[in-house]
Design a protein around this motif. Structure first.
Motif, PDB file in Angstrom:
ATOM      1  N   VAL A  66       6.897  -0.402 -17.666  1.00  0.00           N
ATOM      2  CA  VAL A  66       5.552  -0.035 -17.218  1.00  0.00           C
ATOM      3  C   VAL A  66       5.412  -0.196 -15.706  1.00  0.00           C
ATOM      4  CG1 VAL A  66       3.182  -0.915 -17.180  1.00  0.00           C
ATOM      5  CG2 VAL A  66       4.258  -0.385 -19.346  1.00  0.00           C
ATOM      6  N   THR A  67       4.739   0.760 -15.082  1.00  0.00           N
ATOM      7  CA  THR A  67       4.296   0.624 -13.697  1.00  0.00           C
ATOM      8  C   THR A  67       2.827   1.032 -13.629  1.00  0.00           C
ATOM      9  OG1 THR A  67       4.994   2.879 -13.119  1.00  0.00           O
ATOM     10  CG2 THR A  67       6.576   1.090 -12.737  1.00  0.00           C
ATOM     11  N   PHE A  68       2.165   0.650 -12.543  1.00  0.00           N
ATOM     12  CA  PHE A  68       0.735   0.886 -12.399  1.00  0.00           C
ATOM     13  C   PHE A  68       0.445   1.677 -11.130  1.00  0.00           C
ATOM     14  CE2 PHE A  68       1.503  -3.205 -14.413  1.00  0.00           C
ATOM     15  CZ  PHE A  68       0.840  -3.065 -15.618  1.00  0.00           C
ATOM     16  N   ASP A  69      -0.597   2.492 -11.205  1.00  0.00           N
ATOM     17  CA  ASP A  69      -1.074   3.189 -10.024  1.00  0.00           C
ATOM     18  C   ASP A  69      -1.907   2.218  -9.180  1.00  0.00           C
ATOM     19  OD1 ASP A  69      -1.490   5.169  -8.228  1.00  0.00           O
ATOM     20  OD2 ASP A  69      -2.547   6.525  -9.553  1.00  0.00           O
ATOM     21  N   ASP A  70      -2.396   2.694  -8.040  1.00  0.00           N
ATOM     22  CA  ASP A  70      -3.216   1.847  -7.161  1.00  0.00           C
ATOM     23  C   ASP A  70      -4.420   1.263  -7.898  1.00  0.00           C
ATOM     24  OD1 ASP A  70      -2.111   1.424  -4.741  1.00  0.00           O
ATOM     25  OD2 ASP A  70      -2.900   3.222  -3.803  1.00  0.00           O
ATOM     26  N   TYR A  71      -5.107   2.100  -8.634  1.00  0.00           N
ATOM     27  CA  TYR A  71      -6.282   1.698  -9.399  1.00  0.00           C
ATOM     28  C   TYR A  71      -6.533   2.786 -10.447  1.00  0.00           C
ATOM     29  CZ  TYR A  71      -8.390   4.867  -5.944  1.00  0.00           C
ATOM     30  OH  TYR A  71      -8.669   5.936  -5.141  1.00  0.00           O
ATOM     31  N   PRO A  72      -7.353   2.521 -11.458  1.00  0.00           N
ATOM     32  CA  PRO A  72      -7.587   3.513 -12.512  1.00  0.00           C
ATOM     33  C   PRO A  72      -8.063   4.862 -11.965  1.00  0.00           C
ATOM     34  CG  PRO A  72      -8.429   1.383 -13.178  1.00  0.00           C
ATOM     35  CD  PRO A  72      -8.005   1.233 -11.753  1.00  0.00           C
ATOM     36  N   TYR A  73      -7.401   5.913 -12.425  1.00  0.00           N
ATOM     37  CA  TYR A  73      -7.731   7.307 -12.098  1.00  0.00           C
ATOM     38  C   TYR A  73      -7.515   7.658 -10.615  1.00  0.00           C
ATOM     39  CZ  TYR A  73     -10.048   6.672 -16.595  1.00  0.00           C
ATOM     40  OH  TYR A  73     -10.322   6.370 -17.907  1.00  0.00           O
ATOM     41  N   ALA A  74      -6.708   6.884  -9.933  1.00  0.00           N
ATOM     42  CA  ALA A  74      -6.421   7.197  -8.533  1.00  0.00           C
ATOM     43  C   ALA A  74      -5.622   8.485  -8.424  1.00  0.00           C
ATOM     44  CB  ALA A  74      -5.649   6.055  -7.884  1.00  0.00           C
ATOM     45  N   ASN A  75      -4.604   8.656  -9.265  1.00  0.00           N
ATOM     46  CA  ASN A  75      -3.755   9.850  -9.257  1.00  0.00           C
ATOM     47  C   ASN A  75      -3.473  10.315 -10.680  1.00  0.00           C
ATOM     48  OD1 ASN A  75      -3.065   9.905  -6.286  1.00  0.00           O
ATOM     49  ND2 ASN A  75      -2.294   7.878  -6.837  1.00  0.00           N
ATOM     50  N   LEU A  81       5.036   5.052 -17.516  1.00  0.00           N
ATOM     51  CA  LEU A  81       6.349   4.594 -17.952  1.00  0.00           C
ATOM     52  C   LEU A  81       7.354   5.007 -16.899  1.00  0.00           C
ATOM     53  CD1 LEU A  81       6.380   5.415 -21.768  1.00  0.00           C
ATOM     54  CD2 LEU A  81       5.943   3.234 -20.651  1.00  0.00           C
ATOM     55  N   GLY A  82       8.036   4.012 -16.348  1.00  0.00           N
ATOM     56  CA  GLY A  82       9.001   4.290 -15.298  1.00  0.00           C
ATOM     57  C   GLY A  82      10.269   3.517 -15.524  1.00  0.00           C
ATOM     58  N   SER A  83      10.889   3.047 -14.473  1.00  0.00           N
ATOM     59  CA  SER A  83      12.138   2.316 -14.562  1.00  0.00           C
ATOM     60  C   SER A  83      11.859   0.817 -14.569  1.00  0.00           C
ATOM     61  CB  SER A  83      13.038   2.696 -13.391  1.00  0.00           C
ATOM     62  OG  SER A  83      12.367   2.433 -12.170  1.00  0.00           O
ATOM     63  N   GLN A 105       3.644   0.687  -8.890  1.00  0.00           N
ATOM     64  CA  GLN A 105       3.809  -0.716  -8.542  1.00  0.00           C
ATOM     65  C   GLN A 105       3.962  -1.551  -9.813  1.00  0.00           C
ATOM     66  OE1 GLN A 105       0.330  -1.041  -6.105  1.00  0.00           O
ATOM     67  NE2 GLN A 105      -1.063  -1.398  -7.809  1.00  0.00           N
ATOM     68  N   TYR A 106       4.682  -2.650  -9.703  1.00  0.00           N
ATOM     69  CA  TYR A 106       4.966  -3.481 -10.870  1.00  0.00           C
ATOM     70  C   TYR A 106       3.869  -4.509 -11.126  1.00  0.00           C
ATOM     71  CZ  TYR A 106       6.532  -6.623  -7.148  1.00  0.00           C
ATOM     72  OH  TYR A 106       6.590  -7.391  -6.016  1.00  0.00           O
ATOM     73  N   TYR A 107       2.820  -4.498 -10.336  1.00  0.00           N
ATOM     74  CA  TYR A 107       1.728  -5.455 -10.496  1.00  0.00           C
ATOM     75  C   TYR A 107       0.393  -4.712 -10.498  1.00  0.00           C
ATOM     76  CZ  TYR A 107       1.128  -4.632  -5.517  1.00  0.00           C
ATOM     77  OH  TYR A 107       0.929  -4.027  -4.298  1.00  0.00           O
ATOM     78  N   ARG A 108      -0.623  -5.364 -10.987  1.00  0.00           N
ATOM     79  CA  ARG A 108      -1.995  -4.885 -10.878  1.00  0.00           C
ATOM     80  C   ARG A 108      -2.910  -6.097 -10.965  1.00  0.00           C
ATOM     81  NH1 ARG A 108      -5.191  -5.905 -14.675  1.00  0.00           N
ATOM     82  NH2 ARG A 108      -4.542  -6.112 -16.845  1.00  0.00           N
ATOM     83  N   PHE A 109      -4.027  -6.051 -10.257  1.00  0.00           N
ATOM     84  CA  PHE A 109      -4.995  -7.138 -10.284  1.00  0.00           C
ATOM     85  C   PHE A 109      -6.406  -6.563 -10.250  1.00  0.00           C
ATOM     86  CE2 PHE A 109      -1.251  -9.083  -8.249  1.00  0.00           C
ATOM     87  CZ  PHE A 109      -1.046 -10.147  -9.114  1.00  0.00           C
TER      88      PHE A 109
END
Length: 282
Positions: A66-75, A81-83, A105-109
């Motif tokens: 799993v990876t995350f975008d900058d924030y929900p619905y940013a792109n 699902l990534g590497s 990114q591998y993190y989200r807050f």
């Protein structure tokens, strides 16, 4: 072709289950009833192992990849699902190229603050910080600061603010955009009026959904056992339910409204309340 592959796969499973028992002289001498019973036990064990492996594989895909975008619905979609390690290219990306750069990114807050009101009971503020430090685990910090509502009507002298603190670890069970599920293990501390300060352990189940821009849905259920001087504070568990709906407003900023339900031994009878707040994703 699919039927042929399925038949071959099933034959291999049955052969592996039965062969070890079939050619065992001990089972042959025990007769057909013992033989059938043994095969049933072995088959059940094999199916159980197979289901466990499937569950572990699904958990792996929905955590380690799993990876995350900058924030929900940013792109587009928030969870991707990534590497194993995030890169500029999403290897399993479902997204078409856009002018906006893709962030994996591998993190989200997320940090939020809100005000809640329980009619005839209390008013206060909740401040919360939570997120994934790395893909599938991260911290939780939440503190409710409140006072009884009769303080503002002059029926009770204001002495101090009461607090309900939770500090712990959050881990993912499954992470997808339509539905994500997490659990959290927290240390909790409650200071209320002139009662003795109690502390204990709370377990939290968190469900989230990003159904369509700009809507976000979240539910949190918390159950806690509070202790006082090494003994249970009450024979009953504390229980809280929090259901909210939010909307992304501008960039990473979200506004939300929530319904909350308390069944805390310290706070008297169960009660319902409302809450409004803002959240910043990063």
């Amino acid at each position: 072709m699919k039927k042929l592959i399925s038949a071959i796969f099933l034959s291999i499973i049955l052969a592996s289950v039965c062969s070890a028992q079939t050619f065992n002289p001990g089972f042959i001498e025990r007769g057909p009833e013992k033989f059938v019973e043994s095969v049933e036990i072995q088959t059940t064990s094999t199916l159980g192992d197979l289901l466990a492996e499937i569950f572990i594989d699904m958990w792996f895909v929905n955590t380690m990849l799993v990876t995350f975008d900058d924030y929900p619905y940013a792109n587009g979609k928030y969870i991707r699902l990534g590497s194993m390690m995030p890169t500029d290219t999403d290897v399993f990306s479902e997204y078409e190229d856009t002018e906006k750069p893709k962030v994996n990114q591998y993190y989200r807050f997320a940090a939020d603050t809100s005000f809640f009101f329980f009619p005839g009971r209390m008013v206060g503020n909740e401040t919360r910080f939570e997120g994934m430090l790395w893909k599938f685990f991260g911290p939780i910090f939440q503190i409710d600061t409140f006072t009884t509502s009769d303080t503002f009507s002059g029926q009770r002298e204001f002495k101090s603010l009461d607090t309900n603190l939770q500090l712990g670890l959050e881990m993912s069970i499954v992470q997808t955009n339509p539905f994500s599920l997490y659990w959290a293990f927290c240390w909790q501390r409650i200071q209320y009026r002139d009662m003795p300060v109690s502390s204990g352990i709370s377990l939290q189940l968190i469900a989230r959904s990003y159904p369509a821009s700009p809507v976000l849905i979240e539910w949190r259920g918390t159950i806690a056992l509070m202790m006082l001087n090494g003994k249970p504070y009450s024979s009953k568990f504390n229980w809280e339910s929090h259901l909210e709906i939010g909307m992304m407003m501008r960039g990473p900023l979200e506004v939300f409204a929530a319904w909350r339900y308390f069944a805390y031994e310290d706070l008297g009878n169960p009660t319902n309340g409302v809450e409004v707040g803002v959240r910043y994703h990063f």
